[in-house]
Design a protein around this motif. Structure first.
Motif, PDB file in Angstrom:
ATOM      1  N   SER A  40       0.824  -1.204   0.000  1.00  0.00           N
ATOM      2  CA  SER A  40       0.000   0.000   0.000  1.00  0.00           C
ATOM      3  C   SER A  40       0.859   1.255   0.000  1.00  0.00           C
ATOM      4  O   SER A  40       0.568   2.228  -0.716  1.00  0.00           O
ATOM      5  N   ARG A  41       1.936   1.243   0.788  1.00  0.00           N
ATOM      6  CA  ARG A  41       2.815   2.407   0.854  1.00  0.00           C
ATOM      7  C   ARG A  41       3.473   2.652  -0.502  1.00  0.00           C
ATOM      8  O   ARG A  41       3.583   3.791  -0.960  1.00  0.00           O
ATOM      9  N   LEU A  42       3.898   1.579  -1.150  1.00  0.00           N
ATOM     10  CA  LEU A  42       4.525   1.722  -2.459  1.00  0.00           C
ATOM     11  C   LEU A  42       3.538   2.292  -3.473  1.00  0.00           C
ATOM     12  O   LEU A  42       3.856   3.227  -4.217  1.00  0.00           O
ATOM     13  N   ILE A  43       2.331   1.739  -3.510  1.00  0.00           N
ATOM     14  CA  ILE A  43       1.332   2.205  -4.483  1.00  0.00           C
ATOM     15  C   ILE A  43       0.927   3.644  -4.182  1.00  0.00           C
ATOM     16  O   ILE A  43       0.785   4.467  -5.101  1.00  0.00           O
ATOM     17  N   ASN A  44       0.756   3.986  -2.905  1.00  0.00           N
ATOM     18  CA  ASN A  44       0.398   5.356  -2.541  1.00  0.00           C
ATOM     19  C   ASN A  44       1.492   6.340  -2.956  1.00  0.00           C
ATOM     20  O   ASN A  44       1.197   7.434  -3.464  1.00  0.00           O
ATOM     21  N   ASP A  45       2.754   5.951  -2.747  1.00  0.00           N
ATOM     22  CA  ASP A  45       3.854   6.827  -3.151  1.00  0.00           C
ATOM     23  C   ASP A  45       3.886   7.007  -4.660  1.00  0.00           C
ATOM     24  O   ASP A  45       4.152   8.104  -5.170  1.00  0.00           O
ATOM     25  N   LEU A  46       3.611   5.916  -5.392  1.00  0.00           N
ATOM     26  CA  LEU A  46       3.591   6.016  -6.853  1.00  0.00           C
ATOM     27  C   LEU A  46       2.439   6.897  -7.330  1.00  0.00           C
ATOM     28  O   LEU A  46       2.588   7.669  -8.286  1.00  0.00           O
ATOM     29  N   LEU A  47       1.286   6.797  -6.655  1.00  0.00           N
ATOM     30  CA  LEU A  47       0.143   7.639  -7.024  1.00  0.00           C
ATOM     31  C   LEU A  47       0.437   9.109  -6.722  1.00  0.00           C
ATOM     32  O   LEU A  47       0.074  10.000  -7.515  1.00  0.00           O
ATOM     33  N   GLU A  48       1.086   9.366  -5.600  1.00  0.00           N
ATOM     34  CA  GLU A  48       1.469  10.740  -5.271  1.00  0.00           C
ATOM     35  C   GLU A  48       2.472  11.276  -6.289  1.00  0.00           C
ATOM     36  O   GLU A  48       2.381  12.428  -6.734  1.00  0.00           O
ATOM     37  N   LEU A  49       3.413  10.420  -6.673  1.00  0.00           N
ATOM     38  CA  LEU A  49       4.395  10.828  -7.668  1.00  0.00           C
ATOM     39  C   LEU A  49       3.729  11.103  -9.009  1.00  0.00           C
ATOM     40  O   LEU A  49       4.065  12.072  -9.705  1.00  0.00           O
ATOM     41  N   LYS A  50       2.771  10.271  -9.363  1.00  0.00           N
ATOM     42  CA  LYS A  50       2.040  10.467 -10.616  1.00  0.00           C
ATOM     43  C   LYS A  50       1.293  11.799 -10.611  1.00  0.00           C
ATOM     44  O   LYS A  50       1.324  12.541 -11.602  1.00  0.00           O
ATOM     45  N   THR A  51       0.624  12.102  -9.505  1.00  0.00           N
ATOM     46  CA  THR A  51      -0.097  13.365  -9.394  1.00  0.00           C
ATOM     47  C   THR A  51       0.861  14.553  -9.475  1.00  0.00           C
ATOM     48  O   THR A  51       0.588  15.555 -10.151  1.00  0.00           O
ATOM     49  N   PHE A  52       1.994  14.440  -8.775  1.00  0.00           N
ATOM     50  CA  PHE A  52       2.987  15.523  -8.800  1.00  0.00           C
ATOM     51  C   PHE A  52       3.516  15.747 -10.213  1.00  0.00           C
ATOM     52  O   PHE A  52       3.626  16.890 -10.684  1.00  0.00           O
TER      53      PHE A  52
END
Length: 201
Positions: A40-52
């Motif tokens: 979950s932490r990995l996917i959340n970080d990737l989603l945050e990176l995608k948004t950024f």
């Protein structure tokens, strides 16, 4: 988060520890997918990176946006390397990673890695399919044997059938000759299914 925007040095980002285990410290490949928390932490970080990256891409496309300064000499080296093309490539790579992580095949591999129950169920299904395939292989072998046996019977019966047909033709001709004599020389021919059978033999 403390950011040093020094003019002559690469800027650095320092993140304070929150006491939680960091999946980036994992040394063994695949261990990050072992627990639901790390996944979950990995996917959340990737989603945050995608948004950024999407936001940054829109900013770079805007003519009204100024990143730091129009003076190239005053910008940090990291910003000098930043461009619309570079950010678009990063965004594409991030989206591809997310797509691969969420792919059905990857999810199955993750379940195999993290769930003993899922692994046992899959093993049971494969063992059942293996047993069924072995049964089918046995049935195929039995059918092949019966086919060979039938071919042998046909081969043995064929000469007998030919001999029987020959005798039947002789009887037919004899009967036609006798009936022709009885009708004072008028030719008599036996017609019907017997001719069809004999012609096909």
């Amino acid at each position: 988060v403390d950011i040093n925007w020094g003019g002559d040095e690469d800027f650095a980002i320092e993140i304070e520890e929150d006491g939680a285990a960091d999946y980036t410290d994992v040394k063994v490949a695949g261990e990050v997918f072992k627990t639901g928390e790390s996944r979950s932490r990995l996917i959340n970080d990737l989603l945050e990176l995608k948004t950024f990256l999407r936001t940054r891409l829109l900013e770079l496309q805007s003519t009204e946006y100024v990143a730091v300064d129009t003076d190239e000499a005053s910008k940090p080296p990291a910003l000098l390397r930043e461009s619309h093309t570079h950010v678009a490539q990063l965004l594409k790579s991030c989206e591809e990673v997310l797509e691969q992580i969420n792919a059905p095949t990857t999810q199955q591999l993750i379940m195999l890695r993290s769930s003993r129950r899922f692994l046992d169920r899959l093993v049971a299904q494969l063992e059942m399919r293996l047993a069924n395939s072995q049964k089918l292989a046995t049935l195929i072998g039995t059918c092949e044997k019966k086919r060979h046996d039938l071919n042998d019977v046909i081969s043995e019966t064929q000469p007998k059938i030919k001999a029987l047909c020959g005798n039947t033709r002789a009887v037919q001709r004899g009967a036609e000759t006798v009936m022709t004599d009885q009708y004072k020389g008028r030719r008599v021919n036996i017609v019907g299914d017997i001719n069809t059978v004999l012609s096909g033999a």
